[in-house]
Design a protein around this motif. Sequence first.
Motif, PDB file in Angstrom:
ATOM      1  N   ILE A  14      39.979   3.886-126.640  1.00 41.50           N
ATOM      2  CA  ILE A  14      41.332   3.760-127.180  1.00 41.50           C
ATOM      3  C   ILE A  14      42.154   4.967-126.738  1.00 41.50           C
ATOM      4  N   TYR A  15      43.271   4.678-126.115  1.00 43.77           N
ATOM      5  CA  TYR A  15      44.215   5.719-125.694  1.00 43.77           C
ATOM      6  C   TYR A  15      45.474   5.614-126.559  1.00 43.77           C
ATOM      7  N   ALA A  16      46.129   6.753-126.790  1.00 47.16           N
ATOM      8  CA  ALA A  16      47.311   6.733-127.651  1.00 47.16           C
ATOM      9  C   ALA A  16      48.311   7.804-127.218  1.00 47.16           C
ATOM     10  N   LEU A 179      52.458   5.348-133.135  1.00 49.53           N
ATOM     11  CA  LEU A 179      51.827   5.502-131.831  1.00 49.53           C
ATOM     12  C   LEU A 179      51.955   4.236-131.000  1.00 49.53           C
ATOM     13  N   GLU A 180      51.951   4.424-129.704  1.00 50.97           N
ATOM     14  CA  GLU A 180      51.704   3.334-128.762  1.00 50.97           C
ATOM     15  C   GLU A 180      50.235   3.436-128.377  1.00 50.97           C
ATOM     16  N   ILE A 181      49.525   2.328-128.432  1.00 53.49           N
ATOM     17  CA  ILE A 181      48.084   2.339-128.179  1.00 53.49           C
ATOM     18  C   ILE A 181      47.753   1.432-127.005  1.00 53.49           C
ATOM     19  N   TYR A 182      46.791   1.883-126.211  1.00 53.82           N
ATOM     20  CA  TYR A 182      46.250   1.042-125.133  1.00 53.82           C
ATOM     21  C   TYR A 182      44.732   1.080-125.254  1.00 53.82           C
ATOM     22  N   ILE A 183      44.129  -0.097-125.414  1.00 52.88           N
ATOM     23  CA  ILE A 183      42.684  -0.195-125.498  1.00 52.88           C
ATOM     24  C   ILE A 183      42.152  -0.680-124.151  1.00 52.88           C
ATOM     25  N   ALA A 184      41.430   0.206-123.466  1.00 55.39           N
ATOM     26  CA  ALA A 184      40.787  -0.142-122.201  1.00 55.39           C
ATOM     27  C   ALA A 184      39.406  -0.674-122.536  1.00 55.39           C
ATOM     28  N   GLY A 185      39.324  -1.993-122.699  1.00 57.91           N
ATOM     29  CA  GLY A 185      38.128  -2.601-123.234  1.00 57.91           C
ATOM     30  C   GLY A 185      37.195  -3.167-122.184  1.00 57.91           C
ATOM     31  N   LEU A 186      35.935  -3.330-122.618  1.00 59.14           N
ATOM     32  CA  LEU A 186      34.905  -3.984-121.807  1.00 59.14           C
ATOM     33  C   LEU A 186      34.201  -5.003-122.685  1.00 59.14           C
ATOM     34  N   ASN A 187      33.985  -6.184-122.150  1.00 61.94           N
ATOM     35  CA  ASN A 187      33.285  -7.241-122.871  1.00 61.94           C
ATOM     36  C   ASN A 187      31.792  -7.128-122.570  1.00 61.94           C
ATOM     37  N   GLU A 193      32.806  -7.016-118.420  1.00 62.16           N
ATOM     38  CA  GLU A 193      34.066  -7.549-117.892  1.00 62.16           C
ATOM     39  C   GLU A 193      35.244  -6.873-118.597  1.00 62.16           C
ATOM     40  N   PRO A 194      36.245  -6.396-117.845  1.00 60.72           N
ATOM     41  CA  PRO A 194      37.337  -5.660-118.486  1.00 60.72           C
ATOM     42  C   PRO A 194      38.314  -6.569-119.230  1.00 60.72           C
ATOM     43  N   PHE A 195      38.887  -6.018-120.296  1.00 63.94           N
ATOM     44  CA  PHE A 195      40.017  -6.642-120.990  1.00 63.94           C
ATOM     45  C   PHE A 195      40.897  -5.513-121.498  1.00 63.94           C
ATOM     46  N   SER A 196      42.100  -5.823-121.867  1.00 66.15           N
ATOM     47  CA  SER A 196      43.000  -4.804-122.411  1.00 66.15           C
ATOM     48  C   SER A 196      43.723  -5.343-123.628  1.00 66.15           C
ATOM     49  N   LEU A 197      44.034  -4.425-124.530  1.00 60.70           N
ATOM     50  CA  LEU A 197      44.837  -4.747-125.700  1.00 60.70           C
ATOM     51  C   LEU A 197      45.882  -3.653-125.832  1.00 60.70           C
ATOM     52  N   ARG A 198      47.142  -4.053-125.991  1.00 64.53           N
ATOM     53  CA  ARG A 198      48.230  -3.079-126.040  1.00 64.53           C
ATOM     54  C   ARG A 198      49.068  -3.286-127.310  1.00 64.53           C
TER      55      ARG A 198
END
Length: 250
Positions: A14-16, A179-187, A193-198
């Motif tokens: 999680i990035y913020a 905050l603005e959040i960016y989740i650099a996710g992996l399944n 497999e990558p996914f993202s949530l913003r």
Amino acid sequence: MAQADRSFIGEGIIYARAYQSQDPLLDIGNCDQFNIAWATNRQALPNYRGGGGNRNVQERITDVTATIGMYDLTPENVARVTRSTITAATTDAITDELLIGAGVQGELIPFKHLPDLAETITVKGADDEALAVGTDYQLNPHGIIVLASGKITAAGVKASYTPRAASVLQMMTTSAVELEIYIAGLNDAQSGEPFSLRPRRVKFGMLSQMSVLGQEYLKLEGPAELLADDTIIATDISKFCEMQLVTKVA
């Protein structure tokens, strides 16, 4: 065509950064959860024309909330869920800091700042009489422990030491952060497999409790609310959250 397995176990980083800023998106540490929940207000118009049921129904989203679980107790993470201000403790050498005590054996006399035990520490009485470590007091990561010699009295002591580098959090002194959040996710169920949530605009709430002493790893389980981002004006883009999933090629 057979249905492909699209099961999901999410993990990631999680990035913020501050909402509506150009600050860098920074990793907030080891997090085990980021849950989103929706509440709705449902209004139904009954069908009065015979046959029962409803003539129409409207369901409006009223709250979009989130819960984040943070295991890294950085000053920034603690401040986000306790509404704290953060300042840096001085690392300049302190001379003759007057500290009040009762002079009772076993008493802890904490210094104003956490002392660096690798540097020279001298303690004397309030009357400037020299005190000896191991005889009059015992050094402690927080200050000194009074020993039984009786030289330390209710007049207190004077301590000279160098503080450790530390952050000072004054809890419950400021407003909630957005905050603005960016989740650099992996399944993990799909071989990473990558996914993202913003989540576009996340306002943190207060922590309900913080287990400072315990036998398990402390988790900061912070509540938050996803607020509408009014900078989004396109009708086909969510004001709350965007998710990207890899398209599975047959």
